[in-house]
Scaffold this active site. Structure first.
Site, PDB file in Angstrom:
ATOM      1  N   HIS A   1     118.448 -61.306 -37.289  1.00 37.42           N
ATOM      2  CA  HIS A   1     117.021 -61.179 -37.579  1.00 37.42           C
ATOM      3  C   HIS A   1     116.210 -61.985 -36.567  1.00 37.42           C
ATOM      4  CE1 HIS A   1     118.026 -59.393 -41.467  1.00 37.42           C
ATOM      5  NE2 HIS A   1     116.744 -59.199 -41.699  1.00 37.42           N
TER       6      HIS A   1
ATOM      7  N   HIS B   1     120.989 -67.917 -43.710  1.00 43.42           N
ATOM      8  CA  HIS B   1     121.365 -68.514 -42.428  1.00 43.42           C
ATOM      9  C   HIS B   1     121.099 -70.005 -42.416  1.00 43.42           C
ATOM     10  CE1 HIS B   1     122.371 -64.953 -40.088  1.00 43.42           C
ATOM     11  NE2 HIS B   1     121.330 -64.349 -40.615  1.00 43.42           N
TER      12      HIS B   1
END
Length: 407
Positions: free
Chosen positions: A176, A223
């Protein structure tokens, strides 16, 4: 240095960020005490991940709802699944919750098949071509790196995880973050000499967009800080290396007679020979979708160039940005609605057709989810489906808008 890197990988750092943004985990029955959970995790090498949907606890300042809870899955590095209970969470800042959930969605399929083709229909086919090319390169590098490094995602608890679909994927680097950085800065680099606008304003917009997406990856708990930082750095390095050849590649892509062949064969082989894991992960399928879309778009660019229907300005740069009048907005919305309708129909038809052919050939049920995850079925059906979507976006929709006088 090693201590600092370990600190950036710490799941507690992610949990603290979530807490500072008003997202708090609760501890339902079935969780191990924190100390015991930590010891068992480190001793057995098991990474604990929650598999929750959006649930809201009655605690805090937000509206009270009963949390929706699924079975929790814990994956070790070999992909083994152990069931446990799932955590609930409390949202105390709904503005940040919806802001970061929206930002996180910018890396999903819905973004791929809306924003990128929209730049073709409403802005400039040249810009769309640049964005799609860079997006495909960056995402492939990121996805492969994940499955080669095999670094786990943050542990849960203490982190609240809001995207259970990608739990079986590894975390390093954040794709991302890579996609947001590459798309925003490719957009800036591709428009700064073509359109009249303050460079500083474009730079601020690119930084704001990429930062928002990067922070969203911490907020949804998928993350570590190091994953995000490395994603941004990798995207920056790849862009810096490839930038000098952007113009050359762009010219060959639309003029070379070998372009359509390379656009199909190379991405398909990259999808087929994607690194294999000892458990199923969505990364191979997602990568195939990306490469298939890029392949279809590349064929479409080439076809349009051969037909002389590129509709790209060739001089007089930088161009003035058209005023946002009501007529411009209405035309843009109509083009977008027509284009999306074509893409939705194409995706559904090609997905059903390709799955029917492949499942009939391999004599498996089309409803069998495990069968659809097999390499010989998943890669061809997703590649064909999204190649068709790419071609439809750049050729069929493009031609329809010309006929209707909307391009």
């Amino acid at each position: 240095m090693a201590h600092f890197v370990k600190h950036l990988l710490d799941s507690t750092l992610v949990s603290r960020f979530q807490n500072s943004c008003g997202l708090f985990a609760t501890e339902p029955d079935g969780f191990l005490p924190k100390k015991q959970d930590s010891e068992s995790t480190s001793s057995r090498g098991v990474r604990s991940e929650s598999n929750t949907r959006n649930g809201f606890s009655g605690n805090g300042t937000g509206a009270s709802e009963q949390p929706r809870s699924n079975a929790k899955r814990t994956h070790d590095v070999s992909g083994r699944v152990v069931k446990s209970s799932s955590p609930k969470y409390v949202v105390k800042n709904y503005f940040l919750y919806y802001l970061f959930r929206f930002a996180a969605a910018l890396g999903q399929e819905v973004f791929y098949i809306t924003f990128l083709p929209c730049t073709h229909w409403n802005m400039n086919p040249f810009l769309c071509r640049r964005l799609v090319n860079m997006w495909a390169v960056i995402m492939y590098i990121g996805q492969v790196t994940k499955d080669l490094l095999k670094w786990p995602r943050p542990f849960s608890p203490p982190v609240v995880k809001l995207e259970p679909r990608v739990e079986a994927e590894y975390g390093m680097p954040s794709t991302h973050a890579m996609a947001a950085t590459s798309i925003s800065f490719t957009f800036l680099l591709s428009t700064m000499d073509r359109y009249q606008y303050p460079f500083e304003l474009g730079l601020m917009a690119a930084i704001l967009f990429s930062t928002l997406v990067c922070l969203s990856r911490l907020y949804v708990g998928m993350h570590s800080v190091l994953d995000v930082i490395c994603g941004v750095l990798i995207a920056g390095v790849v862009m810096a290396i490839t930038y000098p050849v952007w113009d050359t590649f762009d010219h060959l892509q639309v003029t070379s007679p070998y372009s359509p062949i390379i656009a199909v064969v190379l991405p398909y082989l990259m999808s087929h020979f994607y690194p294999r894991l000892d458990h199923y992960s969505t990364t191979r399928g997602d990568t195939t979708i990306i490469l298939g879309s890029a392949a279809g778009c590349s064929i479409g660019y080439w076809v349009n160039h051969q037909l002389g229907e590129t509709y790209e300005p060739t001089g007089g740069f930088p161009l003035a940005i058209p005023a946002m009048t009501l007529a411009v907005v209405v035309y843009s919305c109509v083009r977008f609605a027509i284009g999306i309708a074509f893409l939705v129909v194409t995706r559904q038809v090609m997905k059903s057709l390709s799955l029917f052919v492949l499942c009939s050939w391999f004599q498996v049920s089309k409803e069998d989810r495990k069968a659809r995850q097999r390499l010989e079925i998943e890669v061809p059906y997703k590649f064909v489906t999204y190649s068709a979507v790419g071609i439809t976006s750049t050729v069929l929709v493009h031609k329809t808008l010309i006929i209707l006088g909307l391009f």
